[in-house]
Design an enzyme around this catalytic site. Structure first.
Site, short mmCIF file in Angstrom:
data_model
loop_
_atom_site.label_atom_id
_atom_site.label_comp_id
_atom_site.label_asym_id
_atom_site.label_seq_id
_atom_site.Cartn_x
_atom_site.Cartn_y
_atom_site.Cartn_z
CG PHE A 106 1.43 9.30 14.36
CD1 PHE A 106 0.95 9.26 15.44
CD2 PHE A 106 2.71 9.74 13.90
CE1 PHE A 106 1.99 9.61 16.53
CE2 PHE A 106 3.60 9.84 15.13
CZ PHE A 106 3.21 9.96 16.15
CE1 TYR B 13 -3.28 2.97 0.68
CE2 TYR B 13 -2.54 2.88 2.93
CZ TYR B 13 -3.18 3.24 2.21
OH TYR B 13 -3.93 4.50 2.30
CG MET C 41 -17.50 -5.22 13.96
SD MET C 41 -19.19 -5.18 14.29
CE MET C 41 -18.92 -5.60 16.25
CE1 TYR D 73 4.51 -2.58 12.79
CE2 TYR D 73 3.05 -1.38 14.16
CZ TYR D 73 3.81 -1.45 13.09
OH TYR D 73 3.95 -0.46 11.86
CB SER E 17 7.95 -11.54 -0.12
OG SER E 17 6.94 -10.99 0.84
CG LEU E 18 4.73 -10.47 -5.12
CD1 LEU E 18 4.52 -11.09 -6.65
CD2 LEU E 18 4.39 -8.84 -5.33
CG HIS F 248 -5.32 -0.46 8.55
ND1 HIS F 248 -5.01 -1.76 7.82
CD2 HIS F 248 -4.27 -0.23 9.15
CE1 HIS F 248 -3.74 -2.05 8.34
NE2 HIS F 248 -3.30 -1.32 8.96
CE1 TYR G 294 4.35 -10.99 7.05
CE2 TYR G 294 5.56 -11.81 8.87
CZ TYR G 294 5.10 -11.94 7.67
OH TYR G 294 5.30 -13.00 6.75
#
Length: 332
Positions: free
Chosen positions: A171, A11, A207, A143, A33-34, A190, A78
Site C-alpha cells: 500500500f 527508494y 496540491m 500500472y 539501470s539507474l 508522492h 515503473y
C-alpha cells in the site's frame, strides 16, 4: 547463498539492500539501470551491476558470476499511476515484458525463488475494505494491470518450471530509516514527500488532487507502511520460500487508512509548519479507498511492523528531509 536485488538503487530497494547487509548472513548482489535509482544509494558492501533486467545476456552474466544466488527480490518496475494512463505501453513493456525475460533467465540458470514488489493497485476499486489477498483484482490503470499480469506470469511459471514466488502487495510507502542514504527525491510525485518539501520551503504549496471522493472528507484514503518494515517483510518472504512453502501473495500495510487531508494535518503537527495546500482536480485512475488487511503476513510470515502509526512514519521522513534540504541526487 546469496540474494539478488533488482532495483536496489531505488527508494525501497536501497532500504532492502541496507537491511540485508546489516544482517550480514549472505552475499548481496544489486542490479539497477539507474534510470530512477542512485548509484551512491547502494551499500558499499553490496556487489553492484548497472544494467537492465530485460537484457538477457547481461542477466546471464550476473547469474554466472554469482552462482550462489538462489533468490531474487524484484523492485525494478515503473510505478506512477498517472504516467501509466498516458503511456500504457511503456509500463507493459518495462514491467510485464521485463518479467517474462527475467523468468526465462532464472529458469535457465536454476534460480527458483522470487519475491516480487506488487501493488494494491491490482485491486482497482476494491469490493471490500479492508482488502484481503482474496479480494478480486480488477485494476483501473495500466500500472496496476501490468503488475497483475506479472503476478499471472509468475503463477504459470511456477506450474511449468517450479519457480516459487511471493507477490507482496504494497500500500502507500512512506518514511525513511535514519541510517539509509536515500528517500524519495527528484521530480517527486508522492503525497508525503511533497508535503515535507513544502514544509522545508522547497515547494510553495501542496496540491490535493480531488475533494469529491466517496470518503468522510472527500479526499482519497490510503494505508501507509514504512520501507524499513517492507524490508523485513521481504526477508521473511525469502525465508518462507527457502523453507519449501508454496507460492502465495501477502498484503503489506498498517491496516489503518488516512485521508490526504489527515496526512496533511499530521504533517503540520509533526513539523510545526503551516504547509499551504490547494485543491485540484482528481488524477485519473485513483480509487477512493485502499486499506489493507495484513493479517495473513503477520500470521504466516510473522511480520511485525515497527512503524505502526502515521505520525511515527512522518517523523522518520521529516528527520531526513530536515537534514537534507536539497534532497539527494548523485547525478550532478
Amino acid at each position: 547463498m546469496a540474494i539478488l536485488v533488482l532495483g536496489g538503487a531505488g527508494y525501497i530497494g536501497s532500504h532492502m539492500v541496507d537491511r540485508l547487509v546489516e544482517k550480514g548472513q549472505e552475499k548481496v548482489v544489486v542490479v539497477d539501470s539507474l534510470v530512477t535509482g542512485h548509484r551512491a544509494a547502494v551499500h558499499p558492501d553490496a556487489i553492484f551491476y548497472q544494467g537492465d533486467l530485460s537484457d538477457q545476456d547481461f542477466m546471464r552474466k550476473v547469474f554466472k558470476e554469482n552462482p550462489d544466488v538462489d533468490a531474487v527480490i524484484h523492485f525494478a518496475a515503473y510505478s506512477l499511476v498517472g504516467e501509466s494512463m498516458e503511456k500504457p505501453l511503456k509500463y507493459f513493456d518495462n514491467n510485464t515484458a521485463g518479467m517474462v525475460k527475467l523468468l526465462e533467465v532464472m529458469n535457465e540458470c536454476g534460480v527458483k525463488y522470487i519475491v516480487f514488489s506488487s501493488t494494491a493497485a491490482t485491486y482497482g476499486i476494491p469490493e471490500e475494505i479492508p482488502i484481503l489477498e482474496t479480494t478480486p483484482q480488477n485494476p483501473i490503470n495500466p500500472y496496476g494491470e501490468s503488475k497483475l499480469m506479472m503476478e499471472t506470469i509468475m503463477k504459470w511459471s511456477d506450474q511449468a518450471y517450479g519457480i516459487k514466488y511471493v507477490p507482496l502487495r504494497y500500500f502507500n510507502v512512506a518514511g525513511a530509516n535514519l541510517m539509509v542514504r536515500l528517500v524519495r527525491t527528484r521530480s517527486e510525485t508522492h503525497l508525503l514527500p511533497i508535503i515535507l518539501q513544502v514544509a522545508q520551503g522547497v515547494r510553495e504549496k501542496i496540491m490535493i488532487f480531488g475533494d469529491d471522493y466517496n470518503t468522510p472528507d472527500g479526499t482519497n484514503v490510503r494505508d501507509y507502511v514504512h520501507p524499513f518494515d517492507l524490508a523485513d517483510a521481504h526477508l521473511l518472504a525469502v525465508e518462507y520460500l527457502r523453507k519449501g512453502n508454496e507460492s502465495t501473495a501477502f498484503n503489506l500495510g498498517s491496516s489503518t487508512g488516512f485521508s490526504n487531508l489527515q496526512i496533511l494535518e499530521a504533517a503540520r503537527k509533526v513539523t510545526g509548519k503551516e504547509i499551504p495546500a490547494e485543491k485540484a482536480d482528481r488524477r485519473p485512475g485513483d480509487p477512493d479507498i485502499l486499506i489493507a488487511s495484513s493479517e495473513k503476513a503477520r500470521t504466516v510470515l510473522g511480520w511485525k511492523p515497527q512503524f505502526d502509526n502515521i505520525e511515527k512514519i512522518i517523523a522518520s521522513a521529516w528527520a531526513w528531509h530536515s537534514s537534507h534540504p536539497k534532497g539527494y541526487d548523485d547525478r550532478g
